[in-house]
Design an enzyme around this catalytic site. Structure first.
Site, PDB file in Angstrom:
ATOM      1  N   CYS A   1      -9.580  27.958   9.310  1.00  0.00           N
ATOM      2  CA  CYS A   1     -10.240  27.394   8.184  1.00  0.00           C
ATOM      3  C   CYS A   1      -8.720  26.709   7.478  1.00  0.00           C
ATOM      4  CB  CYS A   1     -10.727  28.264   7.450  1.00  0.00           C
ATOM      5  SG  CYS A   1     -12.543  28.725   7.867  1.00  0.00           S
ATOM      6  N   HIS A   2      -9.237  25.706   7.108  1.00  0.00           N
ATOM      7  CA  HIS A   2      -8.033  25.342   5.918  1.00  0.00           C
ATOM      8  C   HIS A   2      -8.175  25.747   4.699  1.00  0.00           C
ATOM      9  CE1 HIS A   2      -8.596  21.956   8.987  1.00  0.00           C
ATOM     10  NE2 HIS A   2      -7.239  21.616   8.925  1.00  0.00           N
TER      11      HIS A   2
ATOM     12  N   MET B   1     -17.953  27.775   5.367  1.00  0.00           N
ATOM     13  CA  MET B   1     -17.149  29.107   5.688  1.00  0.00           C
ATOM     14  C   MET B   1     -16.897  29.629   4.353  1.00  0.00           C
ATOM     15  SD  MET B   1     -17.446  29.293   8.792  1.00  0.00           S
ATOM     16  CE  MET B   1     -16.727  30.982   8.895  1.00  0.00           C
TER      17      MET B   1
ATOM     18  N   ASP C   1     -19.683  48.842  -0.379  1.00  0.00           N
ATOM     19  CA  ASP C   1     -18.752  49.680  -0.752  1.00  0.00           C
ATOM     20  C   ASP C   1     -18.923  50.635  -1.982  1.00  0.00           C
ATOM     21  OD1 ASP C   1     -15.867  50.871  -0.569  1.00  0.00           O
ATOM     22  OD2 ASP C   1     -15.665  49.526  -2.257  1.00  0.00           O
TER      23      ASP C   1
END
EC number: 4.6.1.17
Length: 163
Positions: free
Chosen positions: A77-78, A114, A129
């Site tokens: 990914c950029h 993304m 979490d």
């Protein structure tokens, strides 16, 4: 049908796609997902009684941070300058879950699919979490791209096949 997988070079080795010649366009992506839990866990979240604090507030900030860090997490990914990241976290009592929707925008040479997916995953993982001490059986599911616009490939709208 021949697939042109752009993340491989002529030798079949992984590489980051060269976007130098692509035009800057307005791009947006929307992703969704869900984390399912025990009813008691959902009630603790709703009442603000989880020991680690405001679960949904922290998850929202974590999702935004996840979108911003996508280029550091996903190898090809950029790194992108995002113009907007919006997360909605909705408690669904009938399904004992929290639904997560992320909308990400930019103007640039590559899309933000993304980043939207990473925002959803990061928010869901943060909920896990923060609640795992009372519910290790939580399930993160249905993370998917639901829409995207902009760029050479044009618009995409997911047709729902189940949720």
């Amino acid at each position: 049908m021949t697939l042109n997988l752009t993340h491989f070079n002529h030798s079949g080795k992984a590489h980051m796609v060269d976007v130098t010649v692509k035009q800057d366009t307005h791009r947006q992506a929307i992703a969704e997902g869900r984390i399912v839990m025990k009813p008691h866990t959902l009630e603790l979240i709703k009442q603000g009684e989880m020991g680690k604090g405001d679960v949904l507030g922290v998850a929202q900030v974590a999702g935004i941070m996840g979108a911003k860090k996508t280029g550091e997490l996903i190898p090809m990914c950029h790194p992108l300058l995002l113009s907007s990241v919006n997360l909605e976290l909705t408690v669904c009592e009938g399904k004992n879950c929290v639904d997560i929707v992320a909308a990400v925008k930019t103007t640039g040479k590559t899309g933000v699919e993304m980043e939207a997916l990473t925002a959803v995953a990061t928010a869901a993982l943060t909920i896990y979490d923060m609640c795992k001490a009372v519910d290790k059986a939580m399930v993160i599911e249905y993370i998917r791209l639901t829409a995207k616009s902009g760029g050479k490939s044009g618009d995409y709208q997911r047709e729902e096949v189940g949720s």
